[in-house]
Design a protein around this motif. Structure first.
Motif, mmCIF file in Angstrom:
data_model
loop_
_atom_site.group_PDB
_atom_site.id
_atom_site.type_symbol
_atom_site.label_atom_id
_atom_site.label_comp_id
_atom_site.label_asym_id
_atom_site.label_seq_id
_atom_site.Cartn_x
_atom_site.Cartn_y
_atom_site.Cartn_z
ATOM 1 N N TYR A 179 1.499 -12.435 -3.188
ATOM 2 C CA TYR A 179 0.152 -12.501 -2.636
ATOM 3 C C TYR A 179 -0.035 -11.338 -1.663
ATOM 4 C CZ TYR A 179 1.421 -17.345 -3.816
ATOM 5 O OH TYR A 179 1.903 -18.466 -4.434
ATOM 6 N N ILE A 180 -1.294 -10.937 -1.450
ATOM 7 C CA ILE A 180 -1.621 -9.919 -0.459
ATOM 8 C C ILE A 180 -2.738 -10.457 0.423
ATOM 9 C CG2 ILE A 180 -2.536 -7.597 -0.068
ATOM 10 C CD1 ILE A 180 -1.301 -6.733 -2.697
ATOM 11 N N ALA A 181 -2.614 -10.253 1.733
ATOM 12 C CA ALA A 181 -3.643 -10.681 2.683
ATOM 13 C C ALA A 181 -4.012 -9.507 3.587
ATOM 14 C CB ALA A 181 -3.142 -11.852 3.522
ATOM 15 N N MET A 182 -5.311 -9.225 3.698
ATOM 16 C CA MET A 182 -5.795 -8.098 4.503
ATOM 17 C C MET A 182 -7.188 -8.420 5.023
ATOM 18 S SD MET A 182 -4.915 -4.906 1.954
ATOM 19 C CE MET A 182 -5.826 -5.707 0.633
ATOM 20 N N ASN A 183 -7.612 -7.676 6.064
ATOM 21 C CA ASN A 183 -9.023 -7.729 6.407
ATOM 22 C C ASN A 183 -9.767 -6.694 5.567
ATOM 23 O OD1 ASN A 183 -8.910 -5.169 7.724
ATOM 24 N ND2 ASN A 183 -8.417 -6.123 9.686
ATOM 25 N N ASP A 184 -11.090 -6.672 5.682
ATOM 26 C CA ASP A 184 -11.891 -5.825 4.796
ATOM 27 C C ASP A 184 -11.622 -4.337 5.015
ATOM 28 O OD1 ASP A 184 -13.037 -6.042 7.294
ATOM 29 O OD2 ASP A 184 -15.046 -6.536 6.578
ATOM 30 N N TYR A 185 -11.400 -3.931 6.269
ATOM 31 C CA TYR A 185 -11.098 -2.515 6.534
ATOM 32 C C TYR A 185 -9.763 -2.128 5.903
ATOM 33 C CZ TYR A 185 -10.241 1.849 9.040
ATOM 34 O OH TYR A 185 -9.967 3.162 9.338
ATOM 35 N N GLU A 186 -8.758 -2.982 6.075
ATOM 36 C CA GLU A 186 -7.438 -2.702 5.509
ATOM 37 C C GLU A 186 -7.488 -2.679 3.987
ATOM 38 O OE1 GLU A 186 -5.374 -5.014 9.291
ATOM 39 O OE2 GLU A 186 -5.548 -5.988 7.321
ATOM 40 N N ALA A 187 -8.344 -3.523 3.406
ATOM 41 C CA ALA A 187 -8.481 -3.545 1.950
ATOM 42 C C ALA A 187 -9.017 -2.215 1.443
ATOM 43 C CB ALA A 187 -9.392 -4.687 1.525
ATOM 44 N N GLU A 188 -10.010 -1.670 2.149
ATOM 45 C CA GLU A 188 -10.561 -0.380 1.738
ATOM 46 C C GLU A 188 -9.523 0.728 1.912
ATOM 47 O OE1 GLU A 188 -13.351 0.085 0.176
ATOM 48 O OE2 GLU A 188 -13.790 -2.053 0.300
ATOM 49 N N MET A 189 -8.729 0.645 2.975
ATOM 50 C CA MET A 189 -7.686 1.635 3.186
ATOM 51 C C MET A 189 -6.617 1.556 2.094
ATOM 52 S SD MET A 189 -5.173 2.259 6.491
ATOM 53 C CE MET A 189 -6.543 2.702 7.558
ATOM 54 N N LEU A 190 -6.232 0.339 1.725
ATOM 55 C CA LEU A 190 -5.233 0.181 0.665
ATOM 56 C C LEU A 190 -5.753 0.737 -0.646
ATOM 57 C CD1 LEU A 190 -2.450 -0.964 -0.146
ATOM 58 C CD2 LEU A 190 -3.603 -3.124 -0.683
ATOM 59 N N ALA A 191 -7.009 0.464 -0.946
ATOM 60 C CA ALA A 191 -7.597 0.989 -2.176
ATOM 61 C C ALA A 191 -7.631 2.511 -2.155
ATOM 62 C CB ALA A 191 -9.005 0.415 -2.361
ATOM 63 N N SER A 192 -7.998 3.084 -1.016
ATOM 64 C CA SER A 192 -8.080 4.540 -0.899
ATOM 65 C C SER A 192 -6.712 5.187 -1.044
ATOM 66 C CB SER A 192 -8.705 4.905 0.442
ATOM 67 O OG SER A 192 -8.701 6.302 0.652
ATOM 68 N N ARG A 193 -5.696 4.607 -0.420
ATOM 69 C CA ARG A 193 -4.361 5.223 -0.425
ATOM 70 C C ARG A 193 -3.648 5.080 -1.764
ATOM 71 N NH1 ARG A 193 -1.188 5.899 5.043
ATOM 72 N NH2 ARG A 193 -2.920 6.559 6.346
ATOM 73 N N GLY A 195 -5.336 4.491 -4.765
ATOM 74 C CA GLY A 195 -6.181 4.856 -5.889
ATOM 75 C C GLY A 195 -6.516 3.677 -6.775
ATOM 76 N N LEU A 196 -6.223 2.475 -6.311
ATOM 77 C CA LEU A 196 -6.503 1.259 -7.072
ATOM 78 C C LEU A 196 -7.715 0.559 -6.474
ATOM 79 C CD1 LEU A 196 -2.864 -0.175 -7.328
ATOM 80 C CD2 LEU A 196 -4.122 1.044 -9.121
ATOM 81 N N SER A 197 -8.588 0.043 -7.318
ATOM 82 C CA SER A 197 -9.712 -0.755 -6.838
ATOM 83 C C SER A 197 -9.210 -2.139 -6.455
ATOM 84 C CB SER A 197 -10.778 -0.880 -7.923
ATOM 85 O OG SER A 197 -10.265 -1.635 -9.019
#
Length: 302
Positions: A179-193, A195-197
């Motif tokens: 499982y993965i748990a993040m806030n919305d800002y961290e989710a966008e950062m993870l996607a950016s770093r 390259g996965l949506s």
């Protein structure tokens, strides 16, 4: 585990920051109030999990100044058998300044956290479910891999530790995580770093949980999205530790066979209870009070 030095700025950070001058920023915020709290993701999550009746086991490192924290854990009946003391260094310290809009600016000294890799998951004894939250870089990598090797389901919670890892390393965490748990800002950062949506990340794990503050949370699992409502707080006092309270609800729900809708709602409720109190570990509802508030808010019982 860390000590949190929490300061309150009565104004708004945005009023003191010039967008076109951030390249040469020099700003000071007058903070009339300051206090020192027991904190750190491990300590906060364990505290909330114990409120629910769970049996948390902290795996972390503290410094030579951590004696008071160990005594506190003993008083709460929280195991410290997997906590290692590093005598040559301070316990991690987080300096948190919150403004009138609940925005935060933090400075973090890792201290003993840097040695978290000296703890071994194999030495922890039987573990039903683990969460790897922000910790020392080497420790986060090692503990995630160790959980997989030990067959322990894993929640990956990168939080403020995400900047320590590059895209390939974050992809590796995604491969290891259940499982993965993040806030919305961290989710966008993870996607950016990586390259996965977010949908692509969700496909790689059993569930992806994204918290969105006053907008509630979203849980992506099995190709579906479950919307979790935000629970209206008694008062909005201090957001420090709300994410950790939410994750304690996840740990409790998952380890007790709750469905995702109920797990998410319990997590949201814990965050709401926490935000109404100063500091990350000063709310103290009984389990009966938590159950009754859950029933009152959601219309059914845990």
């Amino acid at each position: 585990m860390a000590f949190d030095v929490i300061m309150q700025y009565p104004g708004k950070f945005s009023d003191a920051l010039l967008a076109d001058q951030l390249h040469k920023i020099s700003v000071s915020f007058l903070v009339p109030t300051m206090r020192r709290e027991f904190g750190g993701c491990a300590g906060n999550i364990a505290y909330n999990l114990k409120l629910l009746g769970g049996e948390p086991q902290i795996m972390a490192t503290i410094g030579h100044d951590g004696g008071d924290y160990l005594q506190r854990l003993d008083q709460q009946g929280i195991s410290r058998k997997s906590i290692r003391t590093i005598d040559s260094i301070y316990t991690a310290q987080c300096f948190i300044t919150t403004d009138a809009d609940n925005n935060q600016i933090n400075a973090f000294h890792p201290g003993a956290m840097t040695y978290s890799h000296e703890n071994k998951v194999a030495e922890a004894g039987p573990v039903k479910l683990a969460i790897v939250a922000p910790d020392g870089r080497d420790g986060m990598l090692q503990h995630s891999e160790d959980c997989v090797a030990q067959g322990i389901p894993l929640i990956f919670d990168p939080g403020q530790g995400m900047p320590m890892f590059n895209g390939d390393e974050l992809k590796h965490f995604i491969e290891l995580a259940t499982y993965i748990a993040m806030n919305d800002y961290e989710a966008e950062m993870l996607a950016s770093r990586t390259g996965l949506s977010l949908p692509q990340i969700a496909e790689r794990v059993s569930a992806l949980v994204v918290t969105r503050g006053e907008l509630g949370a979203e849980i992506y699992t099995g190709g579906d999205k479950i919307d979790i409502p935000c629970v209206k707080a008694e008062r909005i006092l201090d957001p420090t530790g709300c994410g950790d309270a939410f994750r304690a609800g996840m740990l409790y729900g998952l380890s007790n066979g709750m469905d995702w809708a109920t797990t998410g709602r319990l997590s949201s409720l814990l965050g709401s209870i926490k935000i109404a109190h100063q500091g990350p570990q000063n709310h103290a509802p009984s389990r009966a009070e938590i159950d009754e508030q859950f029933h009152r808010v959601f219309g059914y019982r845990l």
